[in-house]
Design a protein around this motif. Sequence first.
Motif, PDB file in Angstrom:
ATOM      1  N   PRO A 277       0.905  -1.057   0.040  1.00 35.66           N
ATOM      2  CA  PRO A 277      -0.058   0.047  -0.006  1.00 35.66           C
ATOM      3  C   PRO A 277       1.062   1.168  -0.236  1.00 35.66           C
ATOM      4  N   GLY A 278       0.526   2.182  -0.724  1.00 34.02           N
ATOM      5  CA  GLY A 278       1.336   3.417  -0.886  1.00 34.02           C
ATOM      6  C   GLY A 278       2.206   3.509  -1.967  1.00 34.02           C
ATOM      7  N   ASN A 279       2.661   2.338  -2.410  1.00 35.31           N
ATOM      8  CA  ASN A 279       3.874   2.100  -3.356  1.00 35.31           C
ATOM      9  C   ASN A 279       3.309   2.401  -4.918  1.00 35.31           C
ATOM     10  N   ALA A 280       4.304   3.180  -5.740  1.00 35.37           N
ATOM     11  CA  ALA A 280       3.850   3.134  -6.954  1.00 35.37           C
ATOM     12  C   ALA A 280       3.559   2.175  -7.770  1.00 35.37           C
ATOM     13  N   PRO A 281       2.787   2.140  -8.938  1.00 40.88           N
ATOM     14  CA  PRO A 281       2.332   0.913  -9.527  1.00 40.88           C
ATOM     15  C   PRO A 281       3.621   0.468 -10.020  1.00 40.88           C
ATOM     16  N   LEU A 282       3.753  -0.869 -10.331  1.00 41.63           N
ATOM     17  CA  LEU A 282       4.808  -1.320 -11.284  1.00 41.63           C
ATOM     18  C   LEU A 282       4.792  -1.036 -12.562  1.00 41.63           C
ATOM     19  N   PRO A 283       5.671  -1.034 -13.418  1.00 40.79           N
ATOM     20  CA  PRO A 283       5.334  -0.940 -14.829  1.00 40.79           C
ATOM     21  C   PRO A 283       4.819  -2.182 -15.472  1.00 40.79           C
ATOM     22  N   SER A 284       3.654  -1.899 -16.110  1.00 39.36           N
ATOM     23  CA  SER A 284       3.071  -2.972 -16.695  1.00 39.36           C
ATOM     24  C   SER A 284       3.751  -3.703 -18.002  1.00 39.36           C
ATOM     25  N   GLU A 285       4.501  -2.903 -18.694  1.00 40.81           N
ATOM     26  CA  GLU A 285       5.302  -3.544 -19.625  1.00 40.81           C
ATOM     27  C   GLU A 285       6.541  -4.439 -19.302  1.00 40.81           C
ATOM     28  N   ASN A 286       6.610  -4.501 -18.155  1.00 42.13           N
ATOM     29  CA  ASN A 286       8.036  -5.293 -17.423  1.00 42.13           C
ATOM     30  C   ASN A 286       7.615  -6.520 -17.182  1.00 42.13           C
ATOM     31  N   ALA A 287       7.917  -7.683 -17.555  1.00 42.91           N
ATOM     32  CA  ALA A 287       7.513  -9.068 -17.504  1.00 42.91           C
ATOM     33  C   ALA A 287       7.557  -9.282 -15.708  1.00 42.91           C
ATOM     34  N   LEU A 288       8.572  -8.730 -15.210  1.00 42.13           N
ATOM     35  CA  LEU A 288       8.831  -9.039 -13.809  1.00 42.13           C
ATOM     36  C   LEU A 288       7.659  -8.438 -13.020  1.00 42.13           C
ATOM     37  N   SER A 289       6.889  -7.611 -13.301  1.00 35.36           N
ATOM     38  CA  SER A 289       5.673  -7.057 -12.575  1.00 35.36           C
ATOM     39  C   SER A 289       4.682  -7.969 -12.479  1.00 35.36           C
ATOM     40  N   SER A 290       4.487  -8.792 -13.378  1.00 33.31           N
ATOM     41  CA  SER A 290       3.465  -9.750 -13.248  1.00 33.31           C
ATOM     42  C   SER A 290       3.714 -11.106 -12.053  1.00 33.31           C
ATOM     43  N   LEU A 291       4.804 -10.922 -11.596  1.00 30.61           N
ATOM     44  CA  LEU A 291       5.508 -11.933 -10.608  1.00 30.61           C
ATOM     45  C   LEU A 291       5.469 -11.313  -9.200  1.00 30.61           C
ATOM     46  N   ALA A 292       5.003 -10.062  -9.116  1.00 28.66           N
ATOM     47  CA  ALA A 292       5.014  -9.328  -7.812  1.00 28.66           C
ATOM     48  C   ALA A 292       4.418 -10.015  -6.567  1.00 28.66           C
ATOM     49  N   VAL A 293       4.995  -9.854  -5.291  1.00 27.35           N
ATOM     50  CA  VAL A 293       4.638 -10.380  -4.148  1.00 27.35           C
ATOM     51  C   VAL A 293       3.623  -9.002  -3.528  1.00 27.35           C
ATOM     52  N   ASN A 294       2.579  -9.707  -2.956  1.00 27.01           N
ATOM     53  CA  ASN A 294       1.786  -8.611  -2.302  1.00 27.01           C
ATOM     54  C   ASN A 294       1.885  -8.501  -0.657  1.00 27.01           C
ATOM     55  N   ASP A 295       2.363  -9.491  -0.200  1.00 24.53           N
ATOM     56  CA  ASP A 295       2.413  -9.576   1.297  1.00 24.53           C
ATOM     57  C   ASP A 295       3.215 -10.699   1.706  1.00 24.53           C
ATOM     58  N   PHE A 296       3.572 -10.748   2.956  1.00 24.08           N
ATOM     59  CA  PHE A 296       4.607 -11.885   3.602  1.00 24.08           C
ATOM     60  C   PHE A 296       3.531 -12.736   4.451  1.00 24.08           C
ATOM     61  N   ASP A 297       2.393 -12.628   4.339  1.00 27.64           N
ATOM     62  CA  ASP A 297       1.555 -13.335   5.439  1.00 27.64           C
ATOM     63  C   ASP A 297       1.874 -15.046   5.678  1.00 27.64           C
ATOM     64  N   PRO A 298       2.423 -15.547   6.606  1.00 32.02           N
ATOM     65  CA  PRO A 298       2.875 -16.742   6.845  1.00 32.02           C
ATOM     66  C   PRO A 298       1.679 -17.920   6.840  1.00 32.02           C
ATOM     67  N   ASP A 299       0.393 -17.123   7.149  1.00 25.48           N
ATOM     68  CA  ASP A 299      -0.791 -18.124   7.008  1.00 25.48           C
ATOM     69  C   ASP A 299      -1.228 -18.418   5.745  1.00 25.48           C
ATOM     70  N   SER A 300      -0.533 -17.556   4.787  1.00 29.32           N
ATOM     71  CA  SER A 300      -1.160 -17.796   3.378  1.00 29.32           C
ATOM     72  C   SER A 300      -1.128 -19.325   2.743  1.00 29.32           C
ATOM     73  N   VAL A 301      -1.761 -19.716   2.124  1.00 28.33           N
ATOM     74  CA  VAL A 301      -1.871 -21.114   1.477  1.00 28.33           C
ATOM     75  C   VAL A 301      -1.055 -21.116   0.188  1.00 28.33           C
ATOM     76  N   ARG A 302      -0.909 -19.933  -0.398  1.00 26.12           N
ATOM     77  CA  ARG A 302      -0.254 -19.830  -1.739  1.00 26.12           C
ATOM     78  C   ARG A 302       1.158 -19.731  -1.468  1.00 26.12           C
ATOM     79  N   SER A 303       2.142 -20.286  -2.553  1.00 30.04           N
ATOM     80  CA  SER A 303       3.559 -20.400  -2.287  1.00 30.04           C
ATOM     81  C   SER A 303       4.078 -19.265  -3.234  1.00 30.04           C
ATOM     82  N   ILE A 304       5.315 -19.097  -2.748  1.00 32.48           N
ATOM     83  CA  ILE A 304       6.075 -18.218  -3.709  1.00 32.48           C
ATOM     84  C   ILE A 304       6.779 -19.167  -4.929  1.00 32.48           C
ATOM     85  N   LYS A 305       6.799 -20.292  -4.665  1.00 34.50           N
ATOM     86  CA  LYS A 305       7.368 -21.360  -5.399  1.00 34.50           C
ATOM     87  C   LYS A 305       7.094 -21.091  -6.978  1.00 34.50           C
TER      88      LYS A 305
END
Length: 258
Positions: free
Chosen positions: A215-243
């Motif tokens: 929250p509060g960050n500038a948007p990532l550039p949409s044309e950069n392929a790495l932007s689609s891999l962005a991490v939104n939070d570090f919540d340890p209870d999340s069932v999704r993996s960074i893998k």
Amino acid sequence: MAVDADTLVDCDVVVLDIEGTVCPISFVHDVLFPYALNALTRRLGDYWDSTEFAQYRNAFPEPYRHDCAAFDAHVRQLVAQDVKAPYLKALQGFLWQQGYDSGELEAPVFPDVGPFITSSHANGKKVIIYSSGSVPAQKLFFSHTSAQPSDLSPFILAWFDTVNAGPKMEPSSYATILASLPEIAPERWLFLSDNIKEVEAAVAAGMRSLPVVRPGNAPLPSENALSSLAVNDFDPDSVRSIKSCLASLDDTIQRRRT
């Protein structure tokens, strides 16, 4: 995507940026910088001739060491121009130390940061900080956070800044950091930062890296392929993996090479 430290099976080292990654991007400019200037105004007369303050005053260029008003004006000019002079950083660190020790300052880390760092450490990951802020300022920050425990510094292995590593947008800086643990292959490292150019520099050095959206960050550039891999939070209870993001990152790197 959220990060669960327990699922970081594909990395041994986690390198974290600070502003916009573990705390609001506004904290340094909206809280820390004004605090240092206000503290300097309030206490400069008291500090000026003290032994404790002498090392900070004498680190400034000659014209400002002997004139209290000129010293104060020079500090304000440097801050206004966002000049990252080492002697200014040292002075700010001294002033922030007083603020943290008195309880006037507290580092407002995002709620998921404390659990993520402690969980990463508990799972055998090496946690490293790399920020443009000085190493002493980094240690102050992580020793006085809003997390529980408030002192996260015991869980952090190493600290890097633009002095001992280099500029954050240069691949050579990440090569320096990688060299600090030569026994760990570059692909077993993960650097997380809100700055896409820093992410690209880390990837260029061979380090895995993903961008972070907070929250509060500038948007990532949409044309950069790495932007689609962005991490939104570090919540340890999340069932999704960074893998899955790391797998996509590897695919992106491979396509760039071919």
